[in-house]
Design a protein around this motif. Structure first.
Motif, mmCIF file in Angstrom:
data_model
loop_
_atom_site.group_PDB
_atom_site.id
_atom_site.type_symbol
_atom_site.label_atom_id
_atom_site.label_comp_id
_atom_site.label_asym_id
_atom_site.label_seq_id
_atom_site.Cartn_x
_atom_site.Cartn_y
_atom_site.Cartn_z
ATOM 1 N N LEU A 184 0.816 -1.211 0.000
ATOM 2 C CA LEU A 184 0.000 0.000 0.000
ATOM 3 C C LEU A 184 0.850 1.262 0.000
ATOM 4 O O LEU A 184 0.562 2.208 -0.731
ATOM 5 C CB LEU A 184 -0.915 0.019 1.226
ATOM 6 N N GLY A 185 1.881 1.292 0.832
ATOM 7 C CA GLY A 185 2.655 2.519 0.977
ATOM 8 C C GLY A 185 4.146 2.336 1.064
ATOM 9 O O GLY A 185 4.861 3.271 1.444
ATOM 10 N N VAL A 415 13.133 0.606 -7.967
ATOM 11 C CA VAL A 415 12.485 -0.638 -8.373
ATOM 12 C C VAL A 415 11.051 -0.373 -8.812
ATOM 13 O O VAL A 415 10.557 -0.997 -9.764
ATOM 14 C CB VAL A 415 12.537 -1.678 -7.234
ATOM 15 N N ARG A 416 10.384 0.566 -8.171
ATOM 16 C CA ARG A 416 9.023 0.908 -8.588
ATOM 17 C C ARG A 416 9.028 1.462 -10.019
ATOM 18 O O ARG A 416 8.176 1.111 -10.843
ATOM 19 C CB ARG A 416 8.414 1.924 -7.629
ATOM 20 N N ARG A 417 10.008 2.320 -10.329
ATOM 21 C CA ARG A 417 10.116 2.848 -11.693
ATOM 22 C C ARG A 417 10.442 1.733 -12.681
ATOM 23 O O ARG A 417 9.894 1.695 -13.795
ATOM 24 C CB ARG A 417 11.201 3.929 -11.736
ATOM 25 N N MET A 418 11.297 0.820 -12.277
ATOM 26 C CA MET A 418 11.652 -0.300 -13.146
ATOM 27 C C MET A 418 10.434 -1.181 -13.426
ATOM 28 O O MET A 418 10.191 -1.588 -14.583
ATOM 29 C CB MET A 418 12.769 -1.112 -12.487
ATOM 30 N N ALA A 453 9.655 -7.641 -3.080
ATOM 31 C CA ALA A 453 8.714 -8.683 -3.484
ATOM 32 C C ALA A 453 7.318 -8.373 -2.975
ATOM 33 O O ALA A 453 6.318 -8.566 -3.679
ATOM 34 C CB ALA A 453 9.189 -10.045 -2.959
ATOM 35 N N VAL A 454 7.221 -7.877 -1.741
ATOM 36 C CA VAL A 454 5.918 -7.546 -1.164
ATOM 37 C C VAL A 454 5.321 -6.327 -1.854
ATOM 38 O O VAL A 454 4.125 -6.297 -2.181
ATOM 39 C CB VAL A 454 6.051 -7.291 0.347
ATOM 40 N N GLU A 455 6.128 -5.309 -2.077
ATOM 41 C CA GLU A 455 5.630 -4.057 -2.660
ATOM 42 C C GLU A 455 4.996 -4.262 -4.030
ATOM 43 O O GLU A 455 4.062 -3.540 -4.402
ATOM 44 C CB GLU A 455 6.776 -3.054 -2.760
ATOM 45 N N TYR A 503 1.027 0.711 -4.018
ATOM 46 C CA TYR A 503 2.340 1.354 -3.970
ATOM 47 C C TYR A 503 2.940 1.488 -5.356
ATOM 48 O O TYR A 503 3.552 2.514 -5.693
ATOM 49 C CB TYR A 503 3.292 0.565 -3.068
ATOM 50 N N GLY A 504 2.778 0.458 -6.187
ATOM 51 C CA GLY A 504 3.310 0.534 -7.538
ATOM 52 C C GLY A 504 2.694 1.666 -8.344
ATOM 53 O O GLY A 504 3.367 2.299 -9.148
ATOM 54 N N ARG A 505 1.409 1.935 -8.116
ATOM 55 C CA ARG A 505 0.727 2.997 -8.860
ATOM 56 C C ARG A 505 0.922 4.372 -8.243
ATOM 57 O O ARG A 505 1.090 5.363 -8.955
ATOM 58 C CB ARG A 505 -0.770 2.681 -8.948
ATOM 59 N N CYS A 506 0.883 4.462 -6.919
ATOM 60 C CA CYS A 506 0.862 5.772 -6.241
ATOM 61 C C CYS A 506 2.192 6.174 -5.636
ATOM 62 O O CYS A 506 2.377 7.337 -5.258
ATOM 63 C CB CYS A 506 -0.220 5.770 -5.152
ATOM 64 N N GLY A 507 3.117 5.247 -5.496
ATOM 65 C CA GLY A 507 4.431 5.595 -4.984
ATOM 66 C C GLY A 507 4.423 6.056 -3.538
ATOM 67 O O GLY A 507 3.658 5.550 -2.706
#
Length: 534
Positions: A184-185, A415-418, A453-455, A503-507
């Motif tokens: 989530l965050g 990693v989120r950007r990747m 992995a969780v994010e 989290y992947g969408r909202c960072g």
């Protein structure tokens, strides 16, 4: 009607008077420093290197106690308290940095001391800022909960660090249910939850010492949040297990050859032969869909552009191989080298690769070398890699892989950007922690990789040269892992998964929220004296 500034001043003075009985303001001047140091000890003991995670549920309590005790004094007193906390946490938690003096600095201990102290000052400075923010918010009449939680998240979010630390990452060592909110965050949400637990402990201690009335609202709020986090964690683990059961399976093998830094740099033939031998051992035990070697496992380098033959690497093997190597290319008459990951397909050709984006200063590039060329003589083992600004997927048949290399996997923002760019169904990270020897760093590195992995709710495969290699499921649980400084082969089954996360969408929305709260409480006085139990 009194001016707003006068009202704010009255609120602040009232807050100071009300807290006089509960804060250690009459303690000797060394008492707050001792309390801050105790908090720093709890900080590094609770973090991933030592893994005594319950310490993180109380680590801020001594610091807040110390800050309350010096709040009526000059600002410098609060800054000293914050510096003490940060320095203690740094000394105990980042002592493993000394392992780098040999491989990075050629054994130059004097230079090592200078750099270690410089980083210590920067790290401690962050907690001095935190202490100053805490004091300022408290003097506006806001509660310890408001002053203690949001500024901590802001400092963790905004202070640049070579090795970023998030208090919430300590929950990786706790039962898996408590880290599921990371989807989530991210780690900032986990830090906010950890700080919230500290609020309950602090208010309980103050009440027990007779400084305030029973903090029923805090207790009830903490229990409610804990139940929600627990229920969410259980639900997400159940959902992950259902998704995994319905997904295709890939059989993965990981080679950990346990080669020293010297062996990797001077015995390239032995290094390659060792990896091939262990790959044959893996295949002798059963078929695999993918074999993974660690970062720079093939030390001779790959000359681009792609595609090129991978037969010099895999020989007669036909299993797809993902491995780390240096890439050498020429563009516009200029030769440059990158730290890369390549996939040799079943047909023996290398058609795709990924070049590392985030390079480690003093290891993979030398800052300011173009301005002061002489500085390179102080760091004889620095490799001059070129950074790249693209994060493409590597394709294994119909599946897309994202392959953060070593240091990159500890950066949640990267990693989120990747993941957003590559849209992978599987995360594979290649690393070489041989620089750090038998220290806490490989355990910290693995713990932070588990959070990724969780994010993003993906299986994560981690291949390292000396350990700790592992396969992690989308709930952050270790399916199988190696030891440290051991020669091992790992086998496991992973399942490519689709879909995204909040989290992947909202960072880092938690960081933005806490920044807004902190800014508001710095300029707006509490409308009334906050209840003693909040």
């Amino acid at each position: 009607m009194p001016a707003p500034s006068a009202v704010a001043g009255d609120v602040s003075r009232a807050a100071d008077k009300t807290d006089a009985a509960s804060a250690p303001s009459r303690s000797p001047r060394l008492a707050p420093i001792g309390a801050a140091a105790a908090g720093g000890v709890l900080y590094f003991l609770g973090y991933l290197g030592y893994g005594v995670w319950p310490c993180m549920l109380v680590f801020l309590t001594p610091l807040w106690w110390a800050l309350e005790g010096v709040r009526a004094r000059r600002l410098s007193a609060s800054l000293y308290v914050g510096l003490t906390f940060g320095l203690t946490g740094y000394v105990g938690g980042l002592l493993w940095l000394w392992k780098l003096v040999g491989p990075f600095l050629g054994g130059n201990r004097l230079l090592g001391v200078v750099l270690w102290l410089a980083y210590a000052a920067w790290f401690s400075f962050g907690f001095a800022v935190y202490a100053g923010l805490f004091r300022a918010v408290r003097r506006r009449g806001w509660s310890v909960a408001v002053a203690g939680v949001a500024p901590l998240v802001v400092v963790e979010w905004l202070q640049p660090q070579i090795f970023p630390l998030y208090a919430g990452a300590a929950l990786v060592a706790a039962p898996a249910v408590w880290m599921q909110s990371a989807d989530l965050g991210g780690p900032l949400l986990l830090s906010a939850l950890v700080a919230g637990a500290n609020v309950a402990v602090f208010e309980s201690v103050v009440w027990w010492r007779g400084g305030r009335r029973r903090p029923l609202a805090v207790w009830m709020g903490t229990i409610a949040v804990a139940l929600v986090v627990f229920a969410y964690g259980m639900e997400r683990i159940s959902a992950v297990e259902s998704a995994v059961a319905a997904a295709p399976a890939l059989r993965v093998g990981v080679v950990q050859a346990n080669l020293s830094i010297d062996e990797k740099s001077t015995l390239s033939i032995v290094t390659h032969r060792r990896h091939l031998e262990q790959t044959r051992e893996l295949l002798a035990a059963g078929d695999l869909d993918l074999v993974v070697w660690p970062e720079t496992a093939y030390v001779r380098g790959i000359r681009g552009p792609l595609p090129v033959s991978g037969r010099p690497i895999v020989g007669e093997l036909t299993v797809p191989l993902l491995f780390g190597a240096n890439s050498v290319r020429e563009e516009n008459g200029r030769r440059f080298k990158t730290n890369s990951a390549f996939l040799v397909g079943a047909d023996g050709y290398i058609r795709e690769g990924y070049d590392k984006n985030l390079l480690i200063p003093l290891a993979e590039y030398m800052p300011f070398a173009s301005i002061v060329p002489e500085i390179t003589a102080w760091f004889p083992d620095v490799q001059e890699f070129a950074p790249v600004d693209d994060t493409p997927a590597i394709h294994l048949g119909p599946w897309r892989l994202a392959t953060p290399i070593c240091y990159e996997v500890i950066r949640p923002d990267f990693v989120r950007r990747m993941v957003a760019r590559a849209e992978p169904q599987l995360l594979v990270t290649l690393a070489n922690d041989g620089w750090f020897g038998d220290s806490q760093e490989p355990w910290i590195h693995l713990g932070l990789a588990r959070l990724r992995a969780v994010e993003h709710r993906r299986f994560l495969v981690r291949a390292t040269n000396t350990g700790i290699s592992a396969i992690v499921d989308p709930a952050g649980r270790v399916v199988v892992r190696s030891g440290l400084l051991t020669r091992e082969n790992l086998r496991g089954t992973v399942h490519p998964l689709e879909g995204g996360t909040v989290y992947g969408r909202c960072g880092d929305w938690v960081g933005w929220l806490c920044a807004a709260i902190t800014a508001a409480t710095l300029v707006i006085a509490a409308p009334r004296r906050c209840p003693e139990s909040t």
